[in-house]
Design a protein around this motif. Sequence first.
Motif, PDB file in Angstrom:
ATOM      1  N   ALA A   1      10.913   3.211  17.530  1.00 35.25           N
ATOM      2  CA  ALA A   1      10.642   2.010  18.231  1.00 35.25           C
ATOM      3  C   ALA A   1      11.573   1.066  17.746  1.00 35.25           C
ATOM      4  O   ALA A   1      12.017   0.755  16.656  1.00 35.25           O
ATOM      5  CB  ALA A   1       9.003   1.582  17.716  1.00 35.25           C
ATOM      6  N   ASP A   2      11.991   0.050  18.908  1.00 35.79           N
ATOM      7  CA  ASP A   2      12.821  -1.030  18.710  1.00 35.79           C
ATOM      8  C   ASP A   2      12.012  -2.212  18.474  1.00 35.79           C
ATOM      9  O   ASP A   2      11.098  -2.387  19.358  1.00 35.79           O
ATOM     10  CB  ASP A   2      13.739  -1.279  19.716  1.00 35.79           C
ATOM     11  N   ILE A   3      12.023  -2.877  17.344  1.00 40.88           N
ATOM     12  CA  ILE A   3      10.935  -3.842  16.895  1.00 40.88           C
ATOM     13  C   ILE A   3      11.748  -5.217  16.380  1.00 40.88           C
ATOM     14  O   ILE A   3      12.734  -5.259  16.333  1.00 40.88           O
ATOM     15  CB  ILE A   3      10.019  -3.706  15.944  1.00 40.88           C
ATOM     16  N   ARG A   4      11.036  -6.242  16.361  1.00 40.60           N
ATOM     17  CA  ARG A   4      10.958  -7.357  15.865  1.00 40.60           C
ATOM     18  C   ARG A   4       9.821  -8.152  15.405  1.00 40.60           C
ATOM     19  O   ARG A   4       8.776  -7.890  15.808  1.00 40.60           O
ATOM     20  CB  ARG A   4      11.481  -8.258  17.041  1.00 40.60           C
ATOM     21  N   VAL A   5       9.880  -8.375  14.184  1.00 42.97           N
ATOM     22  CA  VAL A   5       8.939  -8.932  13.342  1.00 42.97           C
ATOM     23  C   VAL A   5       8.924 -10.627  13.314  1.00 42.97           C
ATOM     24  O   VAL A   5       9.987 -11.063  12.957  1.00 42.97           O
ATOM     25  CB  VAL A   5       8.959  -8.514  11.740  1.00 42.97           C
ATOM     26  N   GLN A   6       7.924 -11.146  13.710  1.00 39.63           N
ATOM     27  CA  GLN A   6       7.860 -12.505  14.143  1.00 39.63           C
ATOM     28  C   GLN A   6       8.174 -13.266  12.718  1.00 39.63           C
ATOM     29  O   GLN A   6       7.366 -13.033  11.651  1.00 39.63           O
ATOM     30  CB  GLN A   6       6.519 -13.031  14.571  1.00 39.63           C
ATOM     31  N   GLY A   7       9.170 -14.051  12.485  1.00 46.59           N
ATOM     32  CA  GLY A   7       9.459 -15.022  11.454  1.00 46.59           C
ATOM     33  C   GLY A   7      10.413 -14.163  10.307  1.00 46.59           C
ATOM     34  O   GLY A   7      10.609 -14.705   9.222  1.00 46.59           O
ATOM     35  N   ILE A   8      10.656 -12.855  10.635  1.00 43.34           N
ATOM     36  CA  ILE A   8      11.462 -12.178   9.731  1.00 43.34           C
ATOM     37  C   ILE A   8      12.749 -11.768   9.963  1.00 43.34           C
ATOM     38  O   ILE A   8      12.830 -11.257  11.437  1.00 43.34           O
ATOM     39  CB  ILE A   8      10.521 -11.078   9.109  1.00 43.34           C
ATOM     40  N   THR A   9      13.765 -11.850   9.303  1.00 42.32           N
ATOM     41  CA  THR A   9      14.913 -11.560   9.930  1.00 42.32           C
ATOM     42  C   THR A   9      15.241  -9.873   9.940  1.00 42.32           C
ATOM     43  O   THR A   9      14.612  -9.185   9.250  1.00 42.32           O
ATOM     44  CB  THR A   9      16.191 -11.889   9.007  1.00 42.32           C
ATOM     45  N   PRO A  10      15.973  -9.576  10.824  1.00 42.87           N
ATOM     46  CA  PRO A  10      16.175  -7.821  10.705  1.00 42.87           C
ATOM     47  C   PRO A  10      16.647  -7.422   9.609  1.00 42.87           C
ATOM     48  O   PRO A  10      16.179  -6.427   9.256  1.00 42.87           O
ATOM     49  CB  PRO A  10      17.134  -7.896  11.989  1.00 42.87           C
ATOM     50  N   GLU A  11      17.510  -8.321   8.889  1.00 42.91           N
ATOM     51  CA  GLU A  11      17.927  -7.716   7.551  1.00 42.91           C
ATOM     52  C   GLU A  11      16.707  -7.452   6.638  1.00 42.91           C
ATOM     53  O   GLU A  11      16.939  -6.653   5.848  1.00 42.91           O
ATOM     54  CB  GLU A  11      18.980  -8.715   7.072  1.00 42.91           C
ATOM     55  N   GLU A  12      15.885  -8.506   6.638  1.00 41.81           N
ATOM     56  CA  GLU A  12      14.838  -8.227   5.741  1.00 41.81           C
ATOM     57  C   GLU A  12      13.860  -7.166   6.128  1.00 41.81           C
ATOM     58  O   GLU A  12      13.402  -6.272   4.895  1.00 41.81           O
ATOM     59  CB  GLU A  12      14.014  -9.616   5.662  1.00 41.81           C
TER      60      GLU A  12
ATOM     61  N   VAL B   1       1.888   8.821  16.359  1.00 37.07           N
ATOM     62  CA  VAL B   1       0.948   8.487  15.439  1.00 37.07           C
ATOM     63  C   VAL B   1       1.455   8.279  13.940  1.00 37.07           C
ATOM     64  O   VAL B   1       1.170   7.327  13.418  1.00 37.07           O
ATOM     65  CB  VAL B   1      -0.207   9.538  15.396  1.00 37.07           C
ATOM     66  N   GLU B   2       2.497   9.220  13.909  1.00 36.70           N
ATOM     67  CA  GLU B   2       3.267   9.377  12.497  1.00 36.70           C
ATOM     68  C   GLU B   2       3.931   8.065  12.606  1.00 36.70           C
ATOM     69  O   GLU B   2       3.995   7.328  11.471  1.00 36.70           O
ATOM     70  CB  GLU B   2       3.937  10.505  12.369  1.00 36.70           C
ATOM     71  N   LEU B   3       4.700   7.654  13.423  1.00 36.10           N
ATOM     72  CA  LEU B   3       5.542   6.336  13.447  1.00 36.10           C
ATOM     73  C   LEU B   3       4.669   5.235  13.312  1.00 36.10           C
ATOM     74  O   LEU B   3       5.150   4.465  12.464  1.00 36.10           O
ATOM     75  CB  LEU B   3       6.179   6.221  15.087  1.00 36.10           C
ATOM     76  N   ILE B   4       3.440   5.000  13.865  1.00 31.04           N
ATOM     77  CA  ILE B   4       2.654   3.952  13.624  1.00 31.04           C
ATOM     78  C   ILE B   4       1.929   3.987  12.331  1.00 31.04           C
ATOM     79  O   ILE B   4       2.341   3.088  11.505  1.00 31.04           O
ATOM     80  CB  ILE B   4       1.382   4.127  14.656  1.00 31.04           C
ATOM     81  N   ASP B   5       1.674   5.249  11.635  1.00 32.62           N
ATOM     82  CA  ASP B   5       1.089   5.426  10.240  1.00 32.62           C
ATOM     83  C   ASP B   5       2.234   5.009   9.194  1.00 32.62           C
ATOM     84  O   ASP B   5       2.026   4.329   8.153  1.00 32.62           O
ATOM     85  CB  ASP B   5       0.509   6.466  10.089  1.00 32.62           C
TER      86      ASP B   5
END
Length: 127
Positions: A82-93, A33-37
């Motif tokens: 959590a290993d994530i990817r944000v659509q349209g955003i570079t990992p560096e950003e 929950v903390e990770l999400i929040d």
Amino acid sequence: MKYFKIDELTHSLRAQACGIDNTPTAEAVPLMVELIDRVLDPIRERWQSPIYINSGYRCAAHNASPQVGGSKSSHHVKGKAADIRVQGITPEEVARYAESIGIRTIFEDQGYLFNGVKNFGRFLNEI
């Protein structure tokens, strides 16, 4: 928990294929929950773009399976990563923004592993 639910962090096709029940421990749930929040929701809010979770919570059996081969001290097992990817955003950003709000990041091939929140009591032992 504005954009995510616990089951999005526990869903695992690999665990299902191996017949592993990836239900989180009672200790892991509040940390998830903390990770999400503190991590996932703010990143989602920042870009208003979908976040894809490649790997979230892993029970000990799933983490130790040959398909994962995770570390025994993995933050995924604790519900803190959590290993994530944000659509349209570079990992560096994503990393720059995450670090600006106090989240340590470790670059991995498939995105970023968020494994601690600076200045937050439960995580101080990991900084």
